[in-house]
Each structure stands twice: as structure tokens, then as C-alpha cells.
Design a protein around this motif. Structure first.
Motif, PDB file in Angstrom:
ATOM      1  N   ASN A 280       0.830  -1.212   0.000  1.00 17.30           N
ATOM      2  CA  ASN A 280       0.000   0.000   0.000  1.00 17.30           C
ATOM      3  C   ASN A 280       0.858   1.252   0.000  1.00 17.30           C
ATOM      4  N   GLU A 281       0.219   2.344  -0.379  1.00  9.33           N
ATOM      5  CA  GLU A 281       0.857   3.660  -0.364  1.00  9.33           C
ATOM      6  C   GLU A 281      -0.053   4.640   0.367  1.00  9.33           C
ATOM      7  N   TYR A 282       0.546   5.515   1.143  1.00 12.52           N
ATOM      8  CA  TYR A 282      -0.237   6.596   1.730  1.00 12.52           C
ATOM      9  C   TYR A 282       0.656   7.813   1.883  1.00 12.52           C
ATOM     10  N   ILE A 283       0.281   8.890   1.202  1.00 11.24           N
ATOM     11  CA  ILE A 283       0.986  10.172   1.331  1.00 11.24           C
ATOM     12  C   ILE A 283       0.154  11.064   2.238  1.00 11.24           C
ATOM     13  N   PRO A 284       0.645  11.426   3.411  1.00 13.89           N
ATOM     14  CA  PRO A 284      -0.193  12.146   4.374  1.00 13.89           C
ATOM     15  C   PRO A 284      -0.353  13.627   4.052  1.00 13.89           C
ATOM     16  N   ASN A 285      -1.490  14.158   4.458  1.00 17.46           N
ATOM     17  CA  ASN A 285      -1.719  15.599   4.460  1.00 17.46           C
ATOM     18  C   ASN A 285      -1.614  16.176   5.868  1.00 17.46           C
ATOM     19  N   ILE A 286      -1.663  15.297   6.863  1.00 20.42           N
ATOM     20  CA  ILE A 286      -1.699  15.724   8.259  1.00 20.42           C
ATOM     21  C   ILE A 286      -1.105  14.608   9.119  1.00 20.42           C
ATOM     22  N   LEU A 287      -0.388  14.998  10.166  1.00 19.26           N
ATOM     23  CA  LEU A 287       0.160  14.038  11.110  1.00 19.26           C
ATOM     24  C   LEU A 287      -0.377  14.218  12.524  1.00 19.26           C
ATOM     25  N   HIS A 300       2.359   7.219   7.111  1.00 16.05           N
ATOM     26  CA  HIS A 300       3.021   7.238   5.801  1.00 16.05           C
ATOM     27  C   HIS A 300       3.350   5.807   5.413  1.00 16.05           C
ATOM     28  N   THR A 301       2.639   5.286   4.433  1.00 15.07           N
ATOM     29  CA  THR A 301       2.807   3.898   4.011  1.00 15.07           C
ATOM     30  C   THR A 301       3.512   3.876   2.671  1.00 15.07           C
ATOM     31  N   MET A 302       4.583   3.069   2.587  1.00 10.81           N
ATOM     32  CA  MET A 302       5.363   3.021   1.351  1.00 10.81           C
ATOM     33  C   MET A 302       5.772   1.594   1.044  1.00 10.81           C
ATOM     34  N   SER A 303       6.321   1.387  -0.142  1.00 15.94           N
ATOM     35  CA  SER A 303       6.750   0.064  -0.549  1.00 15.94           C
ATOM     36  C   SER A 303       7.778  -0.496   0.421  1.00 15.94           C
ATOM     37  N   PRO A 304       7.632  -1.779   0.827  1.00 16.48           N
ATOM     38  CA  PRO A 304       8.662  -2.381   1.664  1.00 16.48           C
ATOM     39  C   PRO A 304       9.986  -2.532   0.939  1.00 16.48           C
ATOM     40  N   MET A 305       9.966  -2.458  -0.402  1.00 16.83           N
ATOM     41  CA  MET A 305      11.205  -2.545  -1.164  1.00 16.83           C
ATOM     42  C   MET A 305      12.165  -1.410  -0.798  1.00 16.83           C
ATOM     43  N   THR A 340       5.280  19.646  11.931  1.00 19.46           N
ATOM     44  CA  THR A 340       6.130  20.578  11.194  1.00 19.46           C
ATOM     45  C   THR A 340       7.455  19.929  10.814  1.00 19.46           C
ATOM     46  N   ARG A 341       8.003  19.153  11.732  1.00 18.28           N
ATOM     47  CA  ARG A 341       9.297  18.523  11.479  1.00 18.28           C
ATOM     48  C   ARG A 341       9.222  17.386  10.465  1.00 18.28           C
ATOM     49  N   ARG A 342       8.132  16.628  10.482  1.00 15.87           N
ATOM     50  CA  ARG A 342       8.119  15.365   9.761  1.00 15.87           C
ATOM     51  C   ARG A 342       7.264  15.336   8.492  1.00 15.87           C
ATOM     52  N   LEU A 343       6.271  16.207   8.362  1.00 13.88           N
ATOM     53  CA  LEU A 343       5.298  16.043   7.282  1.00 13.88           C
ATOM     54  C   LEU A 343       5.952  16.080   5.906  1.00 13.88           C
ATOM     55  N   ASP A 344       6.713  17.112   5.604  1.00  9.23           N
ATOM     56  CA  ASP A 344       7.323  17.216   4.279  1.00  9.23           C
ATOM     57  C   ASP A 344       8.331  16.097   4.043  1.00  9.23           C
ATOM     58  N   VAL A 345       9.029  15.705   5.100  1.00 10.69           N
ATOM     59  CA  VAL A 345      10.035  14.641   4.972  1.00 10.69           C
ATOM     60  C   VAL A 345       9.378  13.328   4.578  1.00 10.69           C
ATOM     61  N   VAL A 346       8.324  12.946   5.294  1.00 13.52           N
ATOM     62  CA  VAL A 346       7.717  11.640   5.016  1.00 13.52           C
ATOM     63  C   VAL A 346       6.949  11.654   3.700  1.00 13.52           C
ATOM     64  N   ARG A 347       6.403  12.798   3.314  1.00 14.06           N
ATOM     65  CA  ARG A 347       5.754  12.871   2.008  1.00 14.06           C
ATOM     66  C   ARG A 347       6.766  12.563   0.897  1.00 14.06           C
ATOM     67  N   GLN A 348       7.954  13.106   1.010  1.00 13.14           N
ATOM     68  CA  GLN A 348       8.983  12.840   0.015  1.00 13.14           C
ATOM     69  C   GLN A 348       9.433  11.383   0.048  1.00 13.14           C
ATOM     70  N   ASP A 349       9.479  10.812   1.245  1.00 12.37           N
ATOM     71  CA  ASP A 349       9.854   9.399   1.362  1.00 12.37           C
ATOM     72  C   ASP A 349       8.861   8.507   0.621  1.00 12.37           C
TER      73      ASP A 349
END
Length: 363
Positions: A280-287, A300-305, A340-349
Motif C-alpha cells: 500500500n501507499e499513503y501520502i499524508p496531508n496531516i500528522l 506514511h505507508t510506502m513500498s517495503p522494497m 512541522t518537522r516530519r510532514l514534508d520529509v515523510v511525504r517525500q519518502d
């Protein structure tokens, strides 16, 4: 020690992220209740890459990373990490870990946050952290307009096999804590040599973990109820896998993988010890919102690869603890700072992880 204004944390989800968050809070003086929907049996996952990235200045990060890895480098069995974290939680007087507790809703007001179980029992605290995975109930509260993770178009068959069951000549040459990759028309297969039962590291004592990224069974997943309206509902465990599918997997493995890798998969297929997990994939708008925040796959859900899920969950934990130190008298400001610290970072991840999905999942 925490201020009197917020001393008790509720954590929804007792997998790796929830356990790490609970340990971090407890060791900083908080009382913690962890609510886990599954029973207390260890998960039969494959392996996790514990990247050796530079440490931050956080003491709790050092503690948790060393605890999770047991001093080993790079690759560890999922169940081994889970067991070490659970053992550490059991020693913390400030943590209550409650299994078989399925949360159906969460809420908050100006002074507290709470989670309500299927049995209509309410667990109340000063703040609440959602670590409840890609089907997160807490996420649905924070972002009702975007509540579900997207199915990435493929699943991954995961499991592990004792090396003693395999021909010694096949695996003796493979290095501990190293991952090996193979590609074919059947998808991508990753295997790794890990410390085995009780940490055994000598040839013959180790685990061989596997992740087979399979993009050819989407229609069947819908028929089996794993997918519904394009949303993953659950994983496919060994006992629930149809005999016909196991037979197909066995034939596909034999036709596409080398003898060493096929031997692993044939044992797992025969023993029904593999799990088919939809990716699954999930790009957050809010944390976070008020006294409630989400971490890990809930956020924030991303490929296990990518191999980044565990490390990102740990980074979330560290960010929350640092934010609480910055705002010791206001949990709402602290959780706002975490976002503030994590949202943009995890979206890029996650966006980076979509590249893996295009390469391995949508062939």
C-alpha cells in the motif's frame, strides 16, 4: 519528567512503531497504555533492513536502535525485533500492553484524548498516538477526507525458513545480514540471511528470509476479499491460501528462480508458513490534530522494497520526543511541532517509494 498537564499516553497499535513509542515515552517518565488488536503471538514476517545511517543527537534513538538490532548490522528477522521490543516493554513498570483490543473510534476534547474498543470500553489519556498500521483507525479521525491507503498494485509473499532445512552447499557461501535480489517474469525476489533462533549466526543456525514481490494476482485478491473497491482489507495468511494458488506459486517458483531460492520457497509453500501482504501507499496531508498524532504506517505507508518503514517509524518517535522536550507544558504545541518537522520529509519518502512500485509492482 513530564509536567502534570500531560502524563498518560494512549498508543493505538502494538507493532514495532507502537512498542518503540511506548518505550520512549515510558523512559521519559510517562505512563503508557498500548492497545493492540492482535493476540500476543509473534508475527511471522520476513526481515527488516536496519540501515546504518548516522545517529542523531537523541539518546532515545540510540537506545531503541541498539535494542531493535541487538548490535547486529543491517538485516534482522521481523519477529526477533518484535520479541526484543516486547521483552523491553514487559520490564517497564509504566507500560500496560493490552492485546486482543480492537479500537473502533478515537476522540478528544480540550483536556484529554481517548480510544473506544469494539467492546465499548474507553481508554482515556492526556494524548493519543496512532501506530495502528496502513488500515489506521486514528488516521480516519485525523483525515476523514483521505482515510485509506491506496493499493499499490501488487502483493509481497514473505516468510522465513530455517537454514538447517536447506542443502548446506547452497547457503554456506551466503553472508550474514546481506540481502540478495533476483528478477524474473514472476516479479522480484529478495532473500536475506539473518540470525536464527536465539540469535544463532553460524551456518546451519540462521534464518533465510524472503520477500517475493508478485504483481500477477490482483483479480484473485479481489475474489478472496483481500481487496475491496481497490482498498486492501487484510493480508493472506498460510491457512487461508487456496490449494490451487499454492500449487501455482510452487510451479512459478520452480520455473523462475534458481535452485537455492526455489528450495526456500518450496518449504514455505509446503508448510503454509508464508504470508501474502498487499503493498500500500499513503501520502499524508496531516500528522497531528490537537492531542492526537499518527506515526509509522498509519502516517506514511510506502513500498517495503524501500526498506525505510522501520527507520521512518523510529524517526517519528524521535521527532515526537524532541518536540515534547521543546514544548513541555503543551502537548498540542508539541504534536504540532512534530508535524512541522516530519510532514514534508515523510511525504517525500513515500513519493520516492512510488518509484519502486512502478519498477517492481506495475510491470
Amino acid at each position: 519528567m513530564p509536567q502534570n498537564k500531560f502524563e498518560h499516553a494512549i498508543i493505538v497499535g502494538g507493532s514495532l512503531g507502537g512498542l518503540m513509542m511506548g518505550l520512549a515515552l515510558s523512559r521519559s517518565g510517562y505512563t503508557v497504555t498500548i492497545l493492540e488488536r492482535a493476540d500476543s503471538s509473534l508475527r511471522n514476517g520476513a526481515f527488516i533492513r536496519l540501515h546504518t545511517k548516522p545517529y542523531s543527537n537523541s539518546e532515545i534513538e540510540r537506545e531503541l536502535r541498539h535494542l531493535a538490532s541487538n548490535g547486529n548490522n543491517n538485516v534482522e528477522a521481523w519477529s526477533a525485533i518484535q520479541e526484543r521490543l516486547r521483552n523491553a516493554v514487559a520490564k517497564e513498570r509504566g507500560i500496560t500492553l493490552q492485546h486482543n483490543t480492537r479500537i473502533v473510534s478515537v476522540g478528544q476534547n480540550e483536556s484529554s484524548a481517548w480510544a473506544t474498543s469494539e467492546e465499548e470500553k474507553t481508554f482515556k489519556g492526556d494524548f493519543l498516538i496512532g501506530a495502528d498500521g496502513y488500515r489506521s483507525i486514528v488516521r480516519r479521525y485525523l483525515d476523514p477526507d483521505k482515510p485509506f491507503a491506496d493499493y499499490a498494485g501488487y502483493l509481497v509473499w514473505v516468510g522465513k525458513v530455517g537454514e538447517e532445512l536447506l542443502p548446506k552447499k547452497d547457503w554456506k557461501k551466503r553472508q550474514l545480514s546481506s540481502a540478495y535480489f533476483n528478477n524474473s517474469a514472476a516479479g522480484t525476489l529478495t532473500t536475506a540471511v539473518m540470525p536464527g533462533i536465539e540469535g544463532g549466526t553460524n551456518p546451519g543456525q540462521r534464518w533465510i528470509g524472503f520477500c517475493w514481490f508478485d504483481h500477477s494476482h490482483n483479480q484473485l485478491l479481489s475474489e478472496l476479499g483481500v481487496l475491496k473497491d481497490g482498498v486492501a482489507q487484510h493480508s493472506l495468511y498460510g491457512g487461508d491460501i487456496p490449494d490451487s494458488l499454492l500449487g501455482e506459486l510452487s510451479q512459478t517458483s520452480q520455473a523462475n528462480w534458481n535452485k537455492e531460492d526455489d528450495a526456500i520457497l518450496q518449504i514455505a509453500i509446503k508448510d503454509r508458513s508464508l504470508i501474502g501482504a498487499p503493498v500500500n501507499e499513503y501520502i499524508p496531508n496531516i500528522l497531528s490534530k490537537g492531542r492526537i498524532a499518527i506515526i509509522g504506517d498509519a502516517a506514511h505507508t510506502m513500498s517495503p522494497m524501500t526498506g525505510a518503514g522501520f527507520n521512518d517509524s523510529l524517526d517519528d518517535t524521535v521527532a515526537i520526543m524532541d518536540s515534547i522536550k521543546q514544548y513541555p507544558n503543551s502537548i498540542t504545541k508539541a504534536l504540532g511541532e512534530y508535524q512541522t518537522r516530519r510532514l514534508d520529509v515523510v511525504r517525500q519518502d513515500v513519493l520516492g517509494g512510488q518509484g519502486f512500485n512502478r519498477s517492481y509492482g506495475r510491470l
